[in-house]
Scaffold this motif. Structure first.
Motif, PDB file in Angstrom:
ATOM      1  N   THR A  97       2.051 -48.441 -32.770  1.00  0.00           N
ATOM      2  CA  THR A  97       2.674 -48.955 -33.793  1.00  0.00           C
ATOM      3  C   THR A  97       2.542 -48.074 -35.075  1.00  0.00           C
ATOM      4  O   THR A  97       1.477 -47.695 -35.621  1.00  0.00           O
ATOM      5  CB  THR A  97       1.886 -50.344 -34.007  1.00  0.00           C
ATOM      6  OG1 THR A  97       2.035 -51.211 -33.080  1.00  0.00           O
ATOM      7  CG2 THR A  97       2.551 -51.009 -35.113  1.00  0.00           C
ATOM      8  N   LEU A  98       3.748 -48.178 -36.076  1.00  0.00           N
ATOM      9  CA  LEU A  98       3.772 -47.532 -36.958  1.00  0.00           C
ATOM     10  C   LEU A  98       3.928 -48.592 -38.333  1.00  0.00           C
ATOM     11  O   LEU A  98       5.149 -49.298 -38.070  1.00  0.00           O
ATOM     12  CB  LEU A  98       4.937 -46.575 -37.144  1.00  0.00           C
ATOM     13  CG  LEU A  98       5.085 -45.449 -38.342  1.00  0.00           C
ATOM     14  CD1 LEU A  98       3.598 -44.710 -38.715  1.00  0.00           C
ATOM     15  CD2 LEU A  98       6.310 -44.680 -38.354  1.00  0.00           C
ATOM     16  N   ALA A  99       3.347 -48.458 -39.310  1.00  0.00           N
ATOM     17  CA  ALA A  99       3.633 -49.147 -40.427  1.00  0.00           C
ATOM     18  C   ALA A  99       4.209 -48.448 -41.542  1.00  0.00           C
ATOM     19  O   ALA A  99       4.061 -47.517 -41.860  1.00  0.00           O
ATOM     20  CB  ALA A  99       2.530 -49.921 -41.022  1.00  0.00           C
ATOM     21  N   ILE A 100       5.494 -49.092 -42.096  1.00  0.00           N
ATOM     22  CA  ILE A 100       6.038 -48.516 -43.406  1.00  0.00           C
ATOM     23  C   ILE A 100       6.349 -49.553 -44.384  1.00  0.00           C
ATOM     24  O   ILE A 100       6.427 -50.491 -44.147  1.00  0.00           O
ATOM     25  CB  ILE A 100       7.479 -48.024 -42.775  1.00  0.00           C
ATOM     26  CG1 ILE A 100       8.485 -48.866 -42.279  1.00  0.00           C
ATOM     27  CG2 ILE A 100       7.358 -46.765 -41.660  1.00  0.00           C
ATOM     28  CD1 ILE A 100       9.922 -48.825 -41.977  1.00  0.00           C
ATOM     29  N   GLY A 101       6.494 -48.922 -45.511  1.00  0.00           N
ATOM     30  CA  GLY A 101       6.805 -49.871 -46.741  1.00  0.00           C
ATOM     31  C   GLY A 101       6.165 -49.439 -47.851  1.00  0.00           C
ATOM     32  O   GLY A 101       5.849 -48.395 -48.033  1.00  0.00           O
ATOM     33  N   GLY A 102       5.527 -50.550 -48.889  1.00  0.00           N
ATOM     34  CA  GLY A 102       5.015 -50.339 -49.817  1.00  0.00           C
ATOM     35  C   GLY A 102       5.078 -51.442 -50.873  1.00  0.00           C
ATOM     36  O   GLY A 102       5.092 -52.609 -50.324  1.00  0.00           O
ATOM     37  N   GLY A 139      11.727 -46.347 -52.815  1.00  0.00           N
ATOM     38  CA  GLY A 139      11.120 -46.047 -51.633  1.00  0.00           C
ATOM     39  C   GLY A 139      11.319 -47.361 -50.421  1.00  0.00           C
ATOM     40  O   GLY A 139      11.272 -47.216 -49.404  1.00  0.00           O
ATOM     41  N   LEU A 140      10.845 -48.324 -51.150  1.00  0.00           N
ATOM     42  CA  LEU A 140      11.035 -49.631 -50.313  1.00  0.00           C
ATOM     43  C   LEU A 140      12.385 -49.907 -49.750  1.00  0.00           C
ATOM     44  O   LEU A 140      12.583 -50.126 -48.595  1.00  0.00           O
ATOM     45  CB  LEU A 140      10.658 -50.935 -51.245  1.00  0.00           C
ATOM     46  CG  LEU A 140       9.257 -51.439 -51.037  1.00  0.00           C
ATOM     47  CD1 LEU A 140       9.276 -52.785 -52.158  1.00  0.00           C
ATOM     48  CD2 LEU A 140       8.813 -51.892 -49.893  1.00  0.00           C
ATOM     49  N   ALA A 141      13.508 -49.520 -50.433  1.00  0.00           N
ATOM     50  CA  ALA A 141      14.871 -49.612 -50.120  1.00  0.00           C
ATOM     51  C   ALA A 141      15.007 -48.407 -49.147  1.00  0.00           C
ATOM     52  O   ALA A 141      15.838 -48.937 -48.169  1.00  0.00           O
ATOM     53  CB  ALA A 141      15.847 -49.363 -51.445  1.00  0.00           C
ATOM     54  N   PHE A 163       7.550 -53.270 -40.844  1.00  0.00           N
ATOM     55  CA  PHE A 163       7.801 -53.062 -42.317  1.00  0.00           C
ATOM     56  C   PHE A 163       6.895 -54.045 -43.063  1.00  0.00           C
ATOM     57  O   PHE A 163       6.815 -55.129 -42.862  1.00  0.00           O
ATOM     58  CB  PHE A 163       9.179 -53.239 -42.507  1.00  0.00           C
ATOM     59  CG  PHE A 163       9.494 -53.472 -43.946  1.00  0.00           C
ATOM     60  CD1 PHE A 163       9.776 -52.403 -44.807  1.00  0.00           C
ATOM     61  CD2 PHE A 163       9.629 -54.566 -44.718  1.00  0.00           C
ATOM     62  CE1 PHE A 163      10.054 -52.423 -46.276  1.00  0.00           C
ATOM     63  CE2 PHE A 163       9.857 -54.955 -46.057  1.00  0.00           C
ATOM     64  CZ  PHE A 163      10.353 -53.766 -46.829  1.00  0.00           C
ATOM     65  N   GLN A 164       6.412 -53.700 -44.385  1.00  0.00           N
ATOM     66  CA  GLN A 164       5.691 -54.573 -45.263  1.00  0.00           C
ATOM     67  C   GLN A 164       6.130 -54.350 -46.688  1.00  0.00           C
ATOM     68  O   GLN A 164       6.273 -53.078 -47.146  1.00  0.00           O
ATOM     69  CB  GLN A 164       4.056 -54.168 -45.001  1.00  0.00           C
ATOM     70  CG  GLN A 164       3.681 -52.922 -45.119  1.00  0.00           C
ATOM     71  CD  GLN A 164       2.485 -52.660 -44.674  1.00  0.00           C
ATOM     72  OE1 GLN A 164       1.828 -53.065 -43.569  1.00  0.00           O
ATOM     73  NE2 GLN A 164       1.449 -52.136 -45.670  1.00  0.00           N
ATOM     74  N   SER A 165       6.148 -55.165 -47.412  1.00  0.00           N
ATOM     75  CA  SER A 165       6.389 -55.513 -48.768  1.00  0.00           C
ATOM     76  C   SER A 165       5.426 -56.197 -49.395  1.00  0.00           C
ATOM     77  O   SER A 165       5.251 -57.383 -49.293  1.00  0.00           O
ATOM     78  CB  SER A 165       7.832 -55.915 -49.259  1.00  0.00           C
ATOM     79  OG  SER A 165       8.255 -55.921 -50.465  1.00  0.00           O
ATOM     80  N   VAL A 191       2.981 -45.183 -42.924  1.00  0.00           N
ATOM     81  CA  VAL A 191       3.711 -44.330 -43.956  1.00  0.00           C
ATOM     82  C   VAL A 191       4.128 -44.948 -45.101  1.00  0.00           C
ATOM     83  O   VAL A 191       4.872 -46.002 -44.736  1.00  0.00           O
ATOM     84  CB  VAL A 191       4.853 -43.610 -43.137  1.00  0.00           C
ATOM     85  CG1 VAL A 191       5.832 -42.987 -44.122  1.00  0.00           C
ATOM     86  CG2 VAL A 191       4.515 -42.692 -41.931  1.00  0.00           C
ATOM     87  N   ILE A 192       3.570 -44.904 -46.174  1.00  0.00           N
ATOM     88  CA  ILE A 192       3.824 -45.572 -47.636  1.00  0.00           C
ATOM     89  C   ILE A 192       4.697 -44.791 -48.513  1.00  0.00           C
ATOM     90  O   ILE A 192       4.456 -43.578 -48.669  1.00  0.00           O
ATOM     91  CB  ILE A 192       2.658 -45.730 -48.282  1.00  0.00           C
ATOM     92  CG1 ILE A 192       1.793 -46.562 -47.461  1.00  0.00           C
ATOM     93  CG2 ILE A 192       2.842 -46.943 -49.316  1.00  0.00           C
ATOM     94  CD1 ILE A 192       2.112 -47.742 -46.510  1.00  0.00           C
ATOM     95  N   ALA A 193       5.835 -45.573 -48.835  1.00  0.00           N
ATOM     96  CA  ALA A 193       6.902 -44.660 -49.468  1.00  0.00           C
ATOM     97  C   ALA A 193       6.848 -44.418 -50.994  1.00  0.00           C
ATOM     98  O   ALA A 193       7.690 -44.733 -51.972  1.00  0.00           O
ATOM     99  CB  ALA A 193       8.296 -45.177 -49.149  1.00  0.00           C
TER     100      ALA A 193
END
Length: 429
Positions: A97-102, A139-141, A163-165, A191-193
């Motif tokens: 599992t990979l988390a992305i967002g910010g 980065g979120l977009a 994805f997390q905001s 990975v945080i943008a």
């Protein structure tokens, strides 16, 4: 055509959508403590992709005993009502599992300093101006567009993409990323943008603490001032001691990742700043107390306890050298921000993978950077044994007037994150 080629074409074809999404996020004035309007934009976008996002308000009772917890100034002031986090899971196979967002929150603006409207996006050529276009609504977009591109390219990942905001990163991230992790969204990597200027990859963050110094005086009428002690003068003595400590620490402490991406940070990887001072209520009266509020930031290498001890010793030594303060010592208190620094190895799989992909996408070399600002990435590394990196656009004037980024950098960010997801999670055949 490969998955990567189809995904890249999908991202490049949605440039206008990316800019429109950034604009809607910027126009939602999500100054820390008022994040709801921006989260509504995020939820609408996720639902347009057919996802069912998890939306909740943080509850400090659920994680107040966590070692990374502290009461943020925004939670003290406003609580967490109507300040939701948003997470959406794209289910994949049984792989990693990979988390992305910010973070959705931004710092406020002094509009008189801006040459452009801070609360919308102004495009001038390749450059986009507006509060948060870099830090970090751009980065979120980019993350959201990357998710849509993966779907449109028909990529079925071998593991989940989360994805997390999150809220209040600018104030410490406790009600944001810590709440997300405590809710059970613990990935194998993240990975945080954050705007770390791709193809640079962030692998470290700074420790940050806030402190308060109460400096006593003796109040009398100014006409008999010789009978009193002006707390402002005593505060000046304490201030000079903190300035001296700051200079000594700057000369002593080195952390190359902090200035590999920003050379002017060399010699300035740690900092002590007195940001406010409050004293007195009448010009004809010597104030009986001056209250100074400050911030200390430092790279990996020292604990919070060690840094606190140095500041408290500097204040105590300044008082010991003053005849009056020797018997009426200032008091140092710690409040708000209380974050430890963190660092992961550049050899960690997600770090090495992110760096390689970023350089391939951008077509230029990057560096492993970080350690000059506090980041949510620390929660993953320090408390959950999860490697997290910062992979985000180039930007300038973060927290300042006329903050800006570029369209090309946002497209590069979206492409890089999507390719990292493909390589890290794998593709379900």
């Amino acid at each position: 055509m490969t998955y990567e080629d189809r995904m890249t074409d999908a991202i490049e074809s949605t440039e206008d959508e990316l800019i429109d999404l950034v604009t809607r996020l910027v126009e939602a004035r999500t100054v820390t403590g008022s994040e709801r309007s921006g989260q509504d934009v995020v939820v609408d976008y996720l639902e347009s992709m057919g996802l069912d996002p998890d939306v909740w308000k943080p509850s400090p009772e659920e994680f107040s005993d966590h070692p990374g917890y502290f009461e943020t100034s925004s939670s003290e002031r406003r609580g967490y009502d109507d300040r939701p986090n948003v997470v959406a899971r794209v289910a994949g196979g049984d792989g990693r599992t990979l988390a992305i967002g910010g973070h959705i929150d931004v710092v406020d603006v002094t509009e008189s300093e801006w040459e452009r409207d801070p609360w919308t996006v102004t495009r001038e050529g390749e450059t986009l101006y507006g509060r948060g276009v870099a830090d970090m609504k751009g980065g979120l977009a980019a993350c959201l567009v990357a998710m849509r591109a993966l779907d449109e390219a028909g990529v079925e990942l071998g593991g989940d993409l989360v994805f997390q905001s999150v809220i209040e990163e600018e104030d410490g991230g406790v009600g944001g990323t810590l709440s997300v992790l405590e809710r059970g969204y613990v990935p194998d990597a993240a990975v945080i943008a954050e705007p770390f200027r791709l193809p640079n990859v962030g692998v470290a963050s700074a420790g940050v603490m806030y402190f308060r110094v109460r400096v006593p005086g003796k109040s009398v009428h100014a006409a008999w001032g010789h009978q009193g002690v002006n707390a402002i003068g005593n505060a000046a003595t304490v201030y000079e001691a903190l300035e001296a400590l700051d200079a000594e620490r700057k000369a002593r402490i080195d952390f190359p990742p902090a200035y590999q991406g920003e050379p002017d940070l060399e010699g300035n990887v740690t900092n002590i700043n007195v940001g406010t001072i409050e004293a007195g209520d009448w010009p004809s009266t010597l104030p009986s107390e001056a209250v100074m509020h400050g911030r200390v930031g430092w790279p990996p290498g020292e604990t919070r306890a060690e840094v606190r001890a140095q500041i408290e010793a500097a204040v105590a030594e300044a008082a010991a050298d003053d005849e009056w303060m020797r018997d009426h010592p200032p008091e140092v208190e710690w409040f708000g921000w209380d974050a430890s620094p963190h660092q992961i190895s550049p050899d960690a799989e997600i770090a090495a993978l992110s760096a390689r992909v970023a350089e391939e996408v951008c077509g230029r070399p990057g560096s492993f950077v970080g350690g000059n600002a506090a980041l949510d990435e620390r929660f993953y590394a320090l408390y959950y044994d999860v490697d997290a990196v910062s992979v985000g656009p180039r930007g300038a004037n973060l927290h300042g007037a006329d903050e800006h980024t570029t369209v090309t950098s946002l497209v590069e960010t979206a492409t890089t994150i999507a390719r990292i997801a493909i390589e890290y999670c794998g593709v379900d055949d």
